[in-house]
Design an enzyme around this catalytic site. Structure first.
Site, PDB file in Angstrom:
ATOM      1  CE1 TYR A 144      56.616 -55.362  -0.743  1.00 49.39           C
ATOM      2  CE2 TYR A 144      57.967 -56.475  -2.386  1.00 49.39           C
ATOM      3  CZ  TYR A 144      56.880 -56.480  -1.537  1.00 49.39           C
ATOM      4  OH  TYR A 144      56.070 -57.587  -1.461  1.00 49.39           O
ATOM      5  CG  ASP A 239      66.018 -56.593   0.239  1.00 48.25           C
ATOM      6  OD1 ASP A 239      66.416 -57.452  -0.580  1.00 48.25           O
ATOM      7  OD2 ASP A 239      64.812 -56.371   0.447  1.00 48.25           O
ATOM      8  CE  LYS A 267      62.741 -59.284  -7.120  1.00 48.28           C
ATOM      9  NZ  LYS A 267      61.500 -59.039  -7.760  1.00 48.28           N
TER      10      LYS A 267
HETATM   11  C1  PLP Z   1      64.335 -55.639  -2.746  1.00 43.36           C
HETATM   12  C2  PLP Z   1      63.305 -56.712  -2.544  1.00 43.36           C
HETATM   13  N1  PLP Z   1      63.303 -57.412  -1.406  1.00 43.36           N
HETATM   14  C3  PLP Z   1      62.414 -58.393  -1.180  1.00 43.36           C
HETATM   15  C4  PLP Z   1      61.463 -58.719  -2.116  1.00 43.36           C
HETATM   16  C5  PLP Z   1      60.492 -59.804  -1.848  1.00 43.36           C
HETATM   17  O1  PLP Z   1      60.799 -60.907  -2.646  1.00 43.36           O
HETATM   18  P1  PLP Z   1      59.658 -61.983  -3.022  1.00 43.36           P
HETATM   19  O2  PLP Z   1      58.723 -61.288  -3.942  1.00 43.36           O
HETATM   20  O3  PLP Z   1      60.434 -63.093  -3.660  1.00 43.36           O
HETATM   21  O4  PLP Z   1      59.032 -62.390  -1.741  1.00 43.36           O
HETATM   22  C6  PLP Z   1      61.432 -58.010  -3.322  1.00 43.36           C
HETATM   23  C7  PLP Z   1      60.419 -58.334  -4.349  1.00 43.36           C
HETATM   24  O5  PLP Z   1      60.280 -57.696  -5.345  1.00 43.36           O
HETATM   25  C8  PLP Z   1      62.371 -56.987  -3.539  1.00 43.36           C
HETATM   26  O6  PLP Z   1      62.367 -56.265  -4.684  1.00 43.36           O
END
Ligand code: PLP
Length: 433
Positions: A144, A239, A267
């Site tokens: 995700y 990511d 995060k």
């Molecule tokens: C690996 C990863 N990338 C991107 C995101 C998206 O981040 P946000 O919820 O701050 O938009 C998340 C959210 O959980 C994530 O786990």
């Protein structure tokens, strides 16, 4: 456990907010009938609106790596609030945090701050497309990357390479330039690169997948991605919104010794305030406006409060000797306790732990991709979750999620969690009877 206050808040929330929540998983539909409304946190403990106390293994889905209300973070926010909340101008705090990030992650030579992980991945993909002059994005099923149109995609049926939208409202065209492959399947990537390499702008991957439950990369997978993208002239995007500053100060790229072209962060970086970031090779980042021609902007980007919180949290992590060893040891201890409690209760469970992240799948292991992860028994997880919550331990409120232990967990907390496990695994065992 009392839950009147949560129920009352939910009834009100339903009148004014879709599903009563501001992010779908908070509805907790996989594990209970209405959401738990949180009220305050203190170290390892979160309290709900009914004053029930839980040992928090969620920690806001990762940002709170030091637990709730760490004094250094709270004080930094308070001090900054006294100076200014936001300027819409450049500030020294942004420079300081950018210097921290680039020092921690050598592959990140320049970094741009945004306000969420979604913004980070969206911007990184735009940049990769601009830099390569290509349109196709490769992602992996079960990873995700936020709710970016091009990434809300699932594999098309049969031999079709074009992905399909996973949500109404995502244009077919936005998903059509995305290819979705199975995680940990390097052969599939190499095959795609042979056939369509010159169309691929980037491959985006969670270097340790944590959004289908924790699925570590198989040995050689990330190295193979690095090789295959390089050979095709495509960019490799890590990511690290979850893994950045969680699995090591330098993220998964430090752990595995791989230099991605671009990195997405969020995060932990924001210390609990809304922050994302994307960064990478200078030559690529210099395409971002105003240096370059790729537009991306934000009113609250580099928010002074968020920069201060991030600097404080990362400062504590850097100063605390053995912080990452401790976090990994806590996750391993929890994992070991879960394995033995599952065995004792005679429940089929696979506990996967990776560097301070863990998931218990109610399925046979190893879990290597989304197809494997989907086999987890959500009914058993629901019973497990409820039994843990009833004993004051908050696990992730959905089966295919990670838990995020914090450094606020003491050995005593770990002991309390371990003591609660036998009843929870017995509940999981009995859930289908
Ligand atoms: C690996 C990863 N990338 C991107 C995101 C998206 O981040 P946000 O919820 O701050 O938009 C998340 C959210 O959980 C994530 O786990």
């Amino acid at each position: 456990m009392k839950d009147d206050a949560s129920q009352t808040l939910f009834a009100r929330a339903l009148q004014v907010t879709p599903g009563g929540v501001n992010s779908p998983v908070r509805a907790m539909r996989g594990v209970r009938d209405f959401p738990l409304f949180a009220e305050r946190g203190e170290g390892a403990i979160v309290y709900d609106a009914d004053q029930n106390a839980y040992i928090d293994l969620l920690n806001s889905w990762g940002p709170l790596i030091l637990g709730h209300g760490h004094p250094a973070v709270v004080e930094a926010i308070r001090e900054q609030a006294g100076r200014a909340l936001t300027f819409g101008l450049a500030s020294g705090l942004e420079v300081e945090l950018a210097e921290f990030v680039t020092a921690a992650m050598p592959a990140v030579e320049e970094v741009r701050f945004v306000s969420s992980g979604t913004e980070a991945t969206m911007s990184a993909i735009r940049l990769a497309r601009a830099y390569t002059g290509r349109d196709v994005v490769v992602k992996f099923a079960g990873c995700y990357h936020g709710h970016v149109d091009a990434l809300l995609a699932r594999a098309g049926s049969g031999a079709a390479l074009s992905a399909l939208p996973v949500s109404p409202g995502v244009p077919r065209k936005a998903a059509a330039d995305t290819v979705v492959l199975p995680y940990n399947d390097l052969g599939a990537v190499e095959d795609l690169m042979r056939r369509r390499g010159e169309e691929i702008a980037c491959v985006i991957v969670e270097p340790i997948a944590a959004n289908m439950g924790v699925v570590p990369p198989k040995p050689g997978f990330l190295e193979g991605l690095r090789r295959a993208t390089q050979a095709a002239g495509a960019l490799l995007i890590f990511d690290e919104v979850i893994t950045g500053f969680r699995v090591a100060l330098g993220g998964a790229q430090e752990v595995f010794g791989i230099r991605p072209d671009l990195t997405c962060l969020g995060k932990v970086l924001g210390g609990g305030l809304p922050v994302g970031a994307y960064g990478g090779r200078r030559e690529i980042m210099e395409r971002v406006a105003p240096q370059g021609d790729v537009y991306q902007a934000g009113t609250l980007s580099g928010s002074p409060l968020a920069m201060a919180a991030g600097l404080a949290q990362l400062g504590v992590l850097r100063r605390t000797e053995g912080a990452y060893g401790r976090l990994a040891a806590v996750a391993e201890a929890l994992g070991a306790a879960m394995r033995s409690a599952a065995e004792e209760a005679d429940v089929l469970a696979t506990v996967q732990v990776s560097h301070g992240l863990l998931t218990c799948f109610f399925a046979a292991g190893p879990i290597e991709n989304q197809e494997d992860a989907a086999r987890t028994d959500a009914r058993r997880y629901r019973a497990f979750w409820q039994a843990m919550a009833a004993q004051g331990v908050l696990f992730a409120p959905a089966a295919n999620e990670a838990v995020f232990p914090s450094l606020a967990l003491t050995d005593e907390h770990v002991g309390q969690i371990a003591a609660a496990l036998p009843r929870a695994f017995a509940a999981a065992r009995d859930a289908l009877r």
